[in-house]
Design a protein around this motif. Structure first.
Motif, short mmCIF file in Angstrom:
data_model
loop_
_atom_site.label_atom_id
_atom_site.label_comp_id
_atom_site.label_asym_id
_atom_site.label_seq_id
_atom_site.Cartn_x
_atom_site.Cartn_y
_atom_site.Cartn_z
N UNK A 1 38.62 26.62 37.20
CA UNK A 1 39.94 27.10 36.81
C UNK A 1 39.86 28.62 36.81
N UNK A 2 40.52 29.24 37.78
CA UNK A 2 40.49 30.70 37.96
C UNK A 2 41.91 31.23 37.72
N UNK A 3 42.04 32.02 36.67
CA UNK A 3 43.36 32.55 36.30
C UNK A 3 43.64 33.83 37.06
N UNK A 4 44.88 33.98 37.51
CA UNK A 4 45.22 35.14 38.33
C UNK A 4 46.70 35.45 38.19
N UNK A 5 47.01 36.75 38.11
CA UNK A 5 48.40 37.22 38.21
C UNK A 5 48.45 38.12 39.43
N UNK B 1 39.13 45.91 21.08
CA UNK B 1 39.44 46.61 22.33
C UNK B 1 40.43 45.82 23.17
N UNK B 2 41.05 46.49 24.13
CA UNK B 2 42.11 45.88 24.91
C UNK B 2 41.66 44.62 25.63
N UNK C 1 40.71 36.76 37.44
CA UNK C 1 40.47 37.67 38.56
C UNK C 1 41.17 39.00 38.43
N UNK C 2 41.87 39.26 37.31
CA UNK C 2 42.48 40.57 37.15
C UNK C 2 42.20 41.10 35.76
N UNK C 3 42.88 42.11 35.34
CA UNK C 3 42.52 42.83 34.12
C UNK C 3 42.87 42.09 32.84
N UNK C 4 43.52 40.95 32.93
CA UNK C 4 43.95 40.24 31.74
C UNK C 4 43.01 39.07 31.44
N UNK D 1 38.26 38.94 31.22
CA UNK D 1 38.06 39.41 32.59
C UNK D 1 36.65 39.95 32.75
N UNK D 2 35.97 39.53 33.81
CA UNK D 2 34.59 39.95 34.08
C UNK D 2 33.55 39.01 33.51
N UNK D 3 33.96 38.09 32.63
CA UNK D 3 33.06 37.09 32.05
C UNK D 3 33.38 35.74 32.68
N UNK D 4 32.37 34.91 32.79
CA UNK D 4 32.55 33.57 33.35
C UNK D 4 32.02 32.55 32.36
N UNK D 5 32.87 31.59 31.99
CA UNK D 5 32.48 30.55 31.04
C UNK D 5 32.20 29.25 31.78
N UNK D 6 31.18 28.54 31.35
CA UNK D 6 30.85 27.22 31.89
C UNK D 6 30.93 26.22 30.75
N UNK D 7 31.77 25.22 30.94
CA UNK D 7 31.98 24.21 29.89
C UNK D 7 31.81 22.82 30.50
#
Length: 647
Positions: free
Chosen positions: A505-509, A421-422, A543-546, A596-602
């Motif tokens: 680390x929060x990725x955002x476009x 899926x996308x 924080x966005x659809x990617x 997107x929508x998932x949060x990883x803890x490492x």
């Protein structure tokens, strides 16, 4: 390492044929996968090897040895087979070339494989004296996040645990045209053996150079047996009782998204947006960032290549033999779900099949009956604590997967890129199944239970080769779920070791461009200041659809948990929407896709090395446009902070 024969139609020979003749021959010629050539090294001492009957456990690293390599960076003329047109397209691509070559390589745009040992000092010279000067360098707008200076470069040893400073794995350097520079990596004697890779990493030109083919496999070979209190290299186990190692297949996946341009510099495309190249008059290349973006790879109609060949054949496989596949995703713009399925007898030739029609071809010609099991051995070069049985291996850009494969009977097997899926792929476009190539399997010993077969071979190897102090423990682990705990390089990070703060680390476009934690990259800003000896947890999100693959240099991390939108930890079982997260809890990696929508803890330890380096999104055109941070590991000040630097 085993050698496969070169393609029956050499690339150089294809250049002499007319377009029509190329098409006729392309449909019938066997494009066999060859292992990338191994870079020639000058060594100060002979290579060490695994003996058939080791007497004692413990390190046998190449301490004091030196391995010296040298590469020219240059344009290379070659041809790439295009199944959509059933022709070979001429291309001109930037590449690494071994300076010791005496004749043109058979795979001209695939970098040589580098093989090294723990304890070696590795020197790699880059000669950037063959690429032309770039009149648009530096960019007139002085924006570092506007891709720029495409013929300036540097080198990153992706995944190596070495110093990031000076002339070691320093990606903050720029090797300009006319400059030669020697990198020096002091590989620790306790460095994990495994599958790594190398590629350029100069901010502003990374994606363009990597997608041009400037990438190669880097293998750290292991000879160390496990001891009572020291881990060993899994290489010492992966062999038959007569001492022969399991067959290896280094598999370099690339997405060479070449384009041909018109007189105005525009990409030639048909009415559907597919890239067009006339083999009689055009030469494809990668010369602009208009060739990157979330829809461009699929729309271009290009195909993932394997060791430089498109839809090739893997030869030399034999029914019942165990193979170690060292798979490196060196592409920039697609997710690969690697699968194997039996091909039907008399399958249709794979020619003139556009990417959009691949699903139908696969359905007709790769019926199964079922997907072949794979046994995941290592993630990003680091040996897992347990072999994981699965039928699909998801590889995001930057990932490496080592797996054990057994073909249970003779015949042909389809190598597939499964549907997804996308939200699960870096292009954010749903993908159907695609055909990557086939494996030709000769008659051998038929196998009905692949798992039991692998387990029996590993138990026999443990009984034959493991030292007395750990032999029974290794055998007990293998008998209990194919565990490999004696070969795991990094100890688990317990809850009690974690020290505040929690990193993020929060990725955002967005309107500000390509950002991490709300800011685009700035070369003179230190975004993360970390204490040497610290043990911390990181929170990774987008924080966005990617979705974005998170990669950090120097120290790998251990996956603690991955939380889905419903608040569930899916790092053990995955979930219906995201099966790629299954069996990741506790696994050590250096690159992780954050959906997107998932949060990883490492969790990670800052060990041994101080200095400045980077973390970034491994969609490399995102990194070039600002999705990167500077990281500094410094000495503690004794009061809970990092000591200030004094110059």
């Amino acid at each position: 390492m085993h050698r496969l024969r070169p393609a029956l139609l050499p690339l150089a020979g294809a250049a002499l044929l007319s377009a029509a003749a190329q098409g006729a021959l392309a449909q019938t010629a066997e494009r066999a996968v060859a292992d990338p050539p191994v870079a020639k090294a000058r060594r100060s001492a002979p290579e060490i090897s695994i003996t058939a009957q080791p007497e004692a456990a413990g390190p046998r690293a190449a301490v004091g040895h030196e391995a010296v390599f040298a590469f020219n960076i240059q344009y290379t003329d070659a041809k790439i087979y295009n199944p959509g047109t059933n022709q070979y397209d001429p291309v001109k691509l930037r590449s690494y070339r071994d300076v010791s070559e005496t004749e043109p390589p058979k795979i001209p745009f695939v970098a040589p494989t580098i093989e090294i040992f723990p304890g070696e000092t590795v020197r790699i010279t880059l000669n950037n004296d063959k690429l032309p000067a770039d009149p648009k360098c530096p960019p007139g707008n002085n924006d570092v996040n506007d891709p720029n200076c495409f013929n300036r470069t540097n080198l990153h040893a992706h995944g190596l645990w070495v110093s990031p400073t000076g002339n070691s794995d320093n990606v903050l350097l720029s090797i300009n045209q006319g400059v030669s520079f020697q990198y020096e990596y002091n590989i620790p004697p306790d460095h994990p053996a495994g599958t790594y890779w190398y590629h350029p990493h100069r901010h502003g030109s990374t994606a363009l150079q990597v997608s041009s083919g400037m990438a190669g496999v880097l293998i750290v070979r292991g000879t160390r047996l496990p001891g009572a209190d020291v881990p060993g290299d899994v290489d010492t186990l992966l062999r038959y009782v007569d001492g022969r190692s399991f067959r290896e297949r280094p598999v370099l996946l690339q997405q060479i998204q070449y384009a041909c341009r018109d007189a105005a510099g525009k990409i030639k495309q048909d009415g559907a947006g597919l890239y067009l190249c006339d083999p009689a008059t055009d030469v494809g290349g990668i010369e602009g960032y208009d060739q990157f973006g979330p829809t461009t790879w699929r729309n271009s109609g290009r195909y993932t290549s394997i060791n430089g060949e498109v839809v090739p054949t893997f030869e030399g496989a034999k029914a019942g033999e165990i193979e170690r596949w060292r798979v490196v995703h060196a592409g920039v713009r697609d997710t690969v779900n690697l699968q194997f399925r039996k091909m039907k007898d008399g399958a249709e030739p794979y020619a003139s099949v556009a990417t959009q029609q691949q699903e139908d071809w696969v359905t007709r010609n790769c019926p199964g009956p079922a997907l072949l099991p794979q046994f995941a051995l290592a993630a990003d070069g680091l040996t897992r604590a347990q072999l994981v049985e699965r039928t699909s291996s998801t590889l995001q850009p930057g990932y490496r997967e080592d797996m054990l494969i057994v073909f249970p009977e003779s015949g042909n097997y389809c190598v597939l890129d499964g549907a997804a899926p996308a939200a699960s792929v870096v292009n954010s476009q749903a993908k159907s199944r695609q055909y990557l190539g086939r494996v030709a399997v000769a008659p051998g010993s038929a196998v009905s239970d692949i798992r039991a077969h692998i387990q029996a071979q590993l138990l026999a190897a443990a009984d034959r080769f493991m030292p007395p102090s750990v032999k029974q423990r290794v055998k007990d682990d293998l008998s209990n779920g194919l565990r490999l705990r004696a070969f795991v390089a990094h100890p688990d990070i317990a809850d009690g070791e974690i020290k505040p703060p929690q990193r993020e680390a929060r990725f955002e476009i967005g309107a500000g461009g390509f950002m991490i934690n709300g800011n685009p990259y700035k070369p003179d800003r230190i975004d993360q200041l970390l204490p040497l000896g610290g043990v911390e947890e990181w929170k990774l999100s987008t924080t966005n659809a990617f979705g974005h693959p998170f990669h950090i240099h120097v120290n790998p991390f251990q996956i603690s948990k991955i939380i889905n939108p419903a608040g569930q930890d899916v790092s053990e079982t995955g979930d219906a929407n995201e099966p790629q997260y299954a069996n990741l809890k506790g696994v050590w990696k250096d690159t992780l896709f954050v959906r997107q929508g998932y949060t990883a803890f490492v969790r990670t330890r800052y060990q041994r090395y101080i200095g400045d380096f980077v973390l970034h999104c491994h969609i490399l055109d995102h990194e070039d446009q600002g999705m990167m941070q500077n990281v500094r590991i410094g000495l503690p000040d004794g009061a809970g902070a990092v000591a200030a630097s004094h110059h």
